[in-house]
Design a protein around this motif. Sequence first.
Motif, PDB file in Angstrom:
ATOM      1  N   ARG A  44     -24.588   9.063  12.567  1.00 41.52           N
ATOM      2  CA  ARG A  44     -25.918   8.461  12.566  1.00 41.52           C
ATOM      3  C   ARG A  44     -26.068   7.650  14.183  1.00 41.52           C
ATOM      4  NH1 ARG A  44     -29.685   7.696   8.286  1.00 41.52           N
ATOM      5  NH2 ARG A  44     -28.471   8.808   6.673  1.00 41.52           N
ATOM      6  N   GLY A  45     -25.074   7.796  15.028  1.00 41.90           N
ATOM      7  CA  GLY A  45     -25.232   7.240  16.223  1.00 41.90           C
ATOM      8  C   GLY A  45     -25.066   5.668  15.836  1.00 41.90           C
ATOM      9  N   CYS A  46     -24.221   5.320  15.284  1.00 40.73           N
ATOM     10  CA  CYS A  46     -23.945   3.766  15.081  1.00 40.73           C
ATOM     11  C   CYS A  46     -22.390   3.636  15.230  1.00 40.73           C
ATOM     12  CB  CYS A  46     -24.253   3.560  13.587  1.00 40.73           C
ATOM     13  SG  CYS A  46     -25.770   3.674  13.206  1.00 40.73           S
ATOM     14  N   PRO A  47     -22.094   2.718  16.415  1.00 36.29           N
ATOM     15  CA  PRO A  47     -20.651   2.611  16.837  1.00 36.29           C
ATOM     16  C   PRO A  47     -19.930   1.824  15.569  1.00 36.29           C
ATOM     17  CG  PRO A  47     -22.232   2.112  18.711  1.00 36.29           C
ATOM     18  CD  PRO A  47     -22.889   2.466  17.505  1.00 36.29           C
ATOM     19  N   ILE A  48     -18.689   2.182  15.451  1.00 33.99           N
ATOM     20  CA  ILE A  48     -18.059   1.319  14.367  1.00 33.99           C
ATOM     21  C   ILE A  48     -16.667   0.865  14.783  1.00 33.99           C
ATOM     22  CG2 ILE A  48     -16.619   3.386  13.943  1.00 33.99           C
ATOM     23  CD1 ILE A  48     -16.880   2.671  10.809  1.00 33.99           C
ATOM     24  N   ARG A  49     -16.459  -0.384  14.269  1.00 33.66           N
ATOM     25  CA  ARG A  49     -15.468  -1.200  14.706  1.00 33.66           C
ATOM     26  C   ARG A  49     -14.692  -1.557  13.088  1.00 33.66           C
ATOM     27  NH1 ARG A  49     -13.999  -6.711  15.156  1.00 33.66           N
ATOM     28  NH2 ARG A  49     -16.080  -7.310  15.175  1.00 33.66           N
ATOM     29  N   ILE A  50     -13.361  -1.269  13.268  1.00 28.16           N
ATOM     30  CA  ILE A  50     -12.917  -1.516  11.859  1.00 28.16           C
ATOM     31  C   ILE A  50     -11.597  -2.311  12.098  1.00 28.16           C
ATOM     32  CG2 ILE A  50     -11.185  -0.127  10.237  1.00 28.16           C
ATOM     33  CD1 ILE A  50     -12.859   2.562  10.747  1.00 28.16           C
ATOM     34  N   GLU A  51     -11.501  -3.241  11.025  1.00 33.67           N
ATOM     35  CA  GLU A  51     -10.254  -4.040  11.119  1.00 33.67           C
ATOM     36  C   GLU A  51      -9.300  -4.157   9.889  1.00 33.67           C
ATOM     37  OE1 GLU A  51     -11.334  -8.477  11.661  1.00 33.67           O
ATOM     38  OE2 GLU A  51     -12.310  -8.128  13.613  1.00 33.67           O
ATOM     39  N   GLU A  52      -8.064  -3.753  10.288  1.00 34.50           N
ATOM     40  CA  GLU A  52      -7.418  -3.626   8.917  1.00 34.50           C
ATOM     41  C   GLU A  52      -6.778  -4.913   8.766  1.00 34.50           C
ATOM     42  OE1 GLU A  52      -4.436  -0.531  10.095  1.00 34.50           O
ATOM     43  OE2 GLU A  52      -6.128   0.801   9.699  1.00 34.50           O
ATOM     44  N   THR A  53      -7.759  -5.675   7.777  1.00 43.77           N
ATOM     45  CA  THR A  53      -7.480  -7.270   7.744  1.00 43.77           C
ATOM     46  C   THR A  53      -6.066  -7.968   7.196  1.00 43.77           C
ATOM     47  OG1 THR A  53      -9.827  -7.344   7.714  1.00 43.77           O
ATOM     48  CG2 THR A  53      -8.575  -9.158   6.961  1.00 43.77           C
ATOM     49  N   TRP A  54      -5.760  -7.047   6.159  1.00 44.25           N
ATOM     50  CA  TRP A  54      -4.603  -7.486   5.372  1.00 44.25           C
ATOM     51  C   TRP A  54      -4.118  -6.477   4.400  1.00 44.25           C
ATOM     52  CZ3 TRP A  54      -5.402  -9.824  -0.118  1.00 44.25           C
ATOM     53  CH2 TRP A  54      -4.481 -10.375  -0.501  1.00 44.25           C
ATOM     54  N   ARG A  55      -2.662  -6.472   4.307  1.00 42.79           N
ATOM     55  CA  ARG A  55      -1.917  -5.496   3.481  1.00 42.79           C
ATOM     56  C   ARG A  55      -0.753  -6.586   2.726  1.00 42.79           C
ATOM     57  NH1 ARG A  55      -1.884  -0.757   7.370  1.00 42.79           N
ATOM     58  NH2 ARG A  55      -3.929   0.282   6.713  1.00 42.79           N
ATOM     59  N   VAL A  56      -0.637  -6.480   1.274  1.00 43.45           N
ATOM     60  CA  VAL A  56       0.323  -6.936   0.651  1.00 43.45           C
ATOM     61  C   VAL A  56       0.868  -5.788  -0.156  1.00 43.45           C
ATOM     62  CG1 VAL A  56      -0.925  -8.297  -1.272  1.00 43.45           C
ATOM     63  CG2 VAL A  56       1.224  -8.808  -0.918  1.00 43.45           C
ATOM     64  N   GLU A  57       2.055  -5.413  -0.224  1.00 46.36           N
ATOM     65  CA  GLU A  57       2.803  -4.188  -0.735  1.00 46.36           C
ATOM     66  C   GLU A  57       2.708  -4.835  -2.481  1.00 46.36           C
ATOM     67  OE1 GLU A  57       6.581  -3.842   0.721  1.00 46.36           O
ATOM     68  OE2 GLU A  57       5.707  -3.026   2.526  1.00 46.36           O
ATOM     69  N   HIS A  58       2.830  -3.494  -3.120  1.00 45.26           N
ATOM     70  CA  HIS A  58       2.970  -3.632  -4.666  1.00 45.26           C
ATOM     71  C   HIS A  58       4.028  -4.613  -5.040  1.00 45.26           C
ATOM     72  CE1 HIS A  58       6.079  -0.798  -5.324  1.00 45.26           C
ATOM     73  NE2 HIS A  58       6.115  -1.188  -6.277  1.00 45.26           N
ATOM     74  N   SER A  59       4.309  -5.436  -5.999  1.00 44.53           N
ATOM     75  CA  SER A  59       4.796  -6.123  -6.115  1.00 44.53           C
ATOM     76  C   SER A  59       5.968  -6.290  -7.341  1.00 44.53           C
ATOM     77  CB  SER A  59       4.543  -7.625  -6.091  1.00 44.53           C
ATOM     78  OG  SER A  59       5.282  -8.562  -5.841  1.00 44.53           O
ATOM     79  N   PRO A  60       6.924  -5.487  -7.750  1.00 43.46           N
ATOM     80  CA  PRO A  60       7.403  -5.537  -9.058  1.00 43.46           C
ATOM     81  C   PRO A  60       8.432  -6.825  -9.230  1.00 43.46           C
ATOM     82  CG  PRO A  60       8.591  -4.006  -7.405  1.00 43.46           C
ATOM     83  CD  PRO A  60       7.741  -4.711  -6.478  1.00 43.46           C
ATOM     84  N   PHE A  61       8.087  -7.331 -10.397  1.00 43.86           N
ATOM     85  CA  PHE A  61       8.518  -8.796 -10.686  1.00 43.86           C
ATOM     86  C   PHE A  61      10.232  -8.621 -11.086  1.00 43.86           C
ATOM     87  CE2 PHE A  61       4.171 -10.293 -11.925  1.00 43.86           C
ATOM     88  CZ  PHE A  61       3.746 -10.657 -10.533  1.00 43.86           C
ATOM     89  N   ASN A  62      10.823  -9.676 -11.223  1.00 45.38           N
ATOM     90  CA  ASN A  62      12.123  -9.674 -11.581  1.00 45.38           C
ATOM     91  C   ASN A  62      12.311  -9.352 -13.133  1.00 45.38           C
ATOM     92  OD1 ASN A  62      14.356 -11.426 -12.881  1.00 45.38           O
ATOM     93  ND2 ASN A  62      14.998 -11.501 -10.847  1.00 45.38           N
ATOM     94  N   GLU A  63      13.115  -8.375 -13.441  1.00 46.79           N
ATOM     95  CA  GLU A  63      13.052  -7.663 -14.618  1.00 46.79           C
ATOM     96  C   GLU A  63      13.627  -8.641 -15.805  1.00 46.79           C
ATOM     97  OE1 GLU A  63      12.219  -5.578 -17.649  1.00 46.79           O
ATOM     98  OE2 GLU A  63      11.269  -5.165 -15.790  1.00 46.79           O
ATOM     99  N   ASP A  64      14.522  -9.460 -15.392  1.00 44.33           N
ATOM    100  CA  ASP A  64      15.185 -10.455 -16.232  1.00 44.33           C
ATOM    101  C   ASP A  64      14.160 -11.872 -16.708  1.00 44.33           C
ATOM    102  OD1 ASP A  64      17.665  -9.178 -15.987  1.00 44.33           O
ATOM    103  OD2 ASP A  64      18.393 -10.744 -14.671  1.00 44.33           O
ATOM    104  N   LEU A  65      13.297 -11.918 -15.720  1.00 45.20           N
ATOM    105  CA  LEU A  65      12.427 -13.075 -15.944  1.00 45.20           C
ATOM    106  C   LEU A  65      11.168 -12.489 -16.911  1.00 45.20           C
ATOM    107  CD1 LEU A  65      11.911 -15.558 -13.051  1.00 45.20           C
ATOM    108  CD2 LEU A  65      13.446 -15.474 -14.975  1.00 45.20           C
ATOM    109  N   VAL A  66      10.674 -10.990 -16.565  1.00 47.98           N
ATOM    110  CA  VAL A  66       9.577 -10.530 -17.328  1.00 47.98           C
ATOM    111  C   VAL A  66      10.146 -10.312 -18.937  1.00 47.98           C
ATOM    112  CG1 VAL A  66       8.333  -8.439 -17.631  1.00 47.98           C
ATOM    113  CG2 VAL A  66       8.814  -8.998 -15.378  1.00 47.98           C
ATOM    114  N   GLN A  67      11.400 -10.046 -18.968  1.00 49.64           N
ATOM    115  CA  GLN A  67      12.153  -9.873 -20.292  1.00 49.64           C
ATOM    116  C   GLN A  67      12.303 -11.081 -21.085  1.00 49.64           C
ATOM    117  OE1 GLN A  67      12.364  -6.805 -21.594  1.00 49.64           O
ATOM    118  NE2 GLN A  67      12.588  -7.923 -23.478  1.00 49.64           N
ATOM    119  N   ARG A  68      12.376 -12.332 -20.268  1.00 48.21           N
ATOM    120  CA  ARG A  68      12.273 -13.604 -20.729  1.00 48.21           C
ATOM    121  C   ARG A  68      10.879 -13.916 -21.183  1.00 48.21           C
ATOM    122  NH1 ARG A  68      15.239 -18.260 -17.695  1.00 48.21           N
ATOM    123  NH2 ARG A  68      17.112 -17.451 -18.852  1.00 48.21           N
ATOM    124  N   VAL A  69       9.902 -13.491 -20.501  1.00 51.17           N
ATOM    125  CA  VAL A  69       8.546 -14.012 -21.069  1.00 51.17           C
ATOM    126  C   VAL A  69       8.391 -13.236 -22.467  1.00 51.17           C
ATOM    127  CG1 VAL A  69       6.172 -13.514 -20.425  1.00 51.17           C
ATOM    128  CG2 VAL A  69       7.635 -14.295 -18.705  1.00 51.17           C
TER     129      VAL A  69
END
Length: 414
Positions: A315-340
């Motif tokens: 399309r003849g449209c210059p593009i600028r990309i920002e990789e703003t933020w990443r947070v990895e997947h977060s597996p919780f503490n198994e003992d506390l999950v079981q406690r819930v």
Amino acid sequence: MDTKNLRVNGKRLQQTLEEMAKIGATPGGGVQRLTLTDEDKRARDLFIKWLKELNLEVTVDEMGNIFGKRAGRNNDLAPVLSGSHIDSQPKGGRFDGILGVMGPLEVLRTLHENEIETERPVAIVDWTNEEGSRFAPAMVSSGVWAGALERDWAYDRTDINGLRFEDELIRIGYKGDVPAEKWPIHAYYEYHIEQGPILEREKKIIGAPKGILCLHWYDIYLEGEANQVGPTPMEGRHDALCAAAEMILRVNRLPKKMGGNMVATVGEIQNHPNSRNIIPDKVHFTVDIRSWDDDLALRAWDDLRKDFEELAAGRGCPIRIEETWRVEHSPFNEDLVQRVLDTSAELGYSNLRMVSGAGHDASYMNQIAPTAMIFVPSIDGRSHVEVEKTTWEDCEAGANVLLHCMLKSAQEGG
Ligand code: GLV
Ligand code: MN
Ligand code: MN
């Protein structure tokens, strides 16, 4: 005192949530309490008043995070912490975040009126700017507190009007002087509405997520050439909005294309000059990609990025990309999950192990402390909307689970 039969006061929790829902109330029955606005300030002021009524030690840190700490028998031991956020989406609901702050407040009120002593201190927190809709990214202040994000980078984030995060923090009077730095936490519990349809569909009252999906945010800026729409032929145009439209559909098709478990969304767009008779010359839009599989989300982004570059060139449209933020997947503490799960069963509530598709401050807390979450059902699976609703009965059930999970962790010795 034997705490086995101890229960929160569900009516008081309801009244507290209703009182909070008046701050930033919208005509459609939701709330608009964007982070660091006057509404956020009023809600914070009320929260602090309630903390002080319980004689808690109240501190505000340099990110505006508000803590209230209740002493234990042994104050050298790491506290048990629970909290979430007071800020909301634009035209958001009356439960997202605030339930996870008023829930532990109700827990502390219950401990206070029953004069329950705990071995460890017990603390409550309101994290600043969980939503990330005014200042991207989300969960920024728990991120700084946990040491995953830079404080000064967070301070320099700007909103759509160019206002800086730090300036707004100062303006509402919530830039505290305590460093936003982690201290040892024995266990972190975050109480939240599910924000999805699973608990309702499975007819369960309590959800215990095994963790949270990864969250990746990108910002895309396109440049076109503005011109009068009437005299300008269709050939040879550089229409930034058309380029964006093609890209947005690629985002929507991405999960299917990658053949995996992920979601991808464009939720925000600005079009300039946004006039019906001018060809758009500047477009900004956001991309949100989430998955339990971090690599899949990254591969999806690589693929999408190539598509974006090709479409922009076409399309003849210059593009600028920002990789703003990443947070990895977060597996919780198994003992506390079981406690819930176990605590829910002990209290007679049906329960389910699940996954959280929504982001939460618990993601960053999980990087530095044993963490788990407690979910209650969202009616019709709706959230981030004014009609967001959870029954008062379910709010009370979740708070009872929180009470007993916190008590179990708080009675554990050193
Ligand atoms: C937080 O509200 C999210 O985007 O999941
Ligand atoms: Mn939330
Ligand atoms: Mn939210």
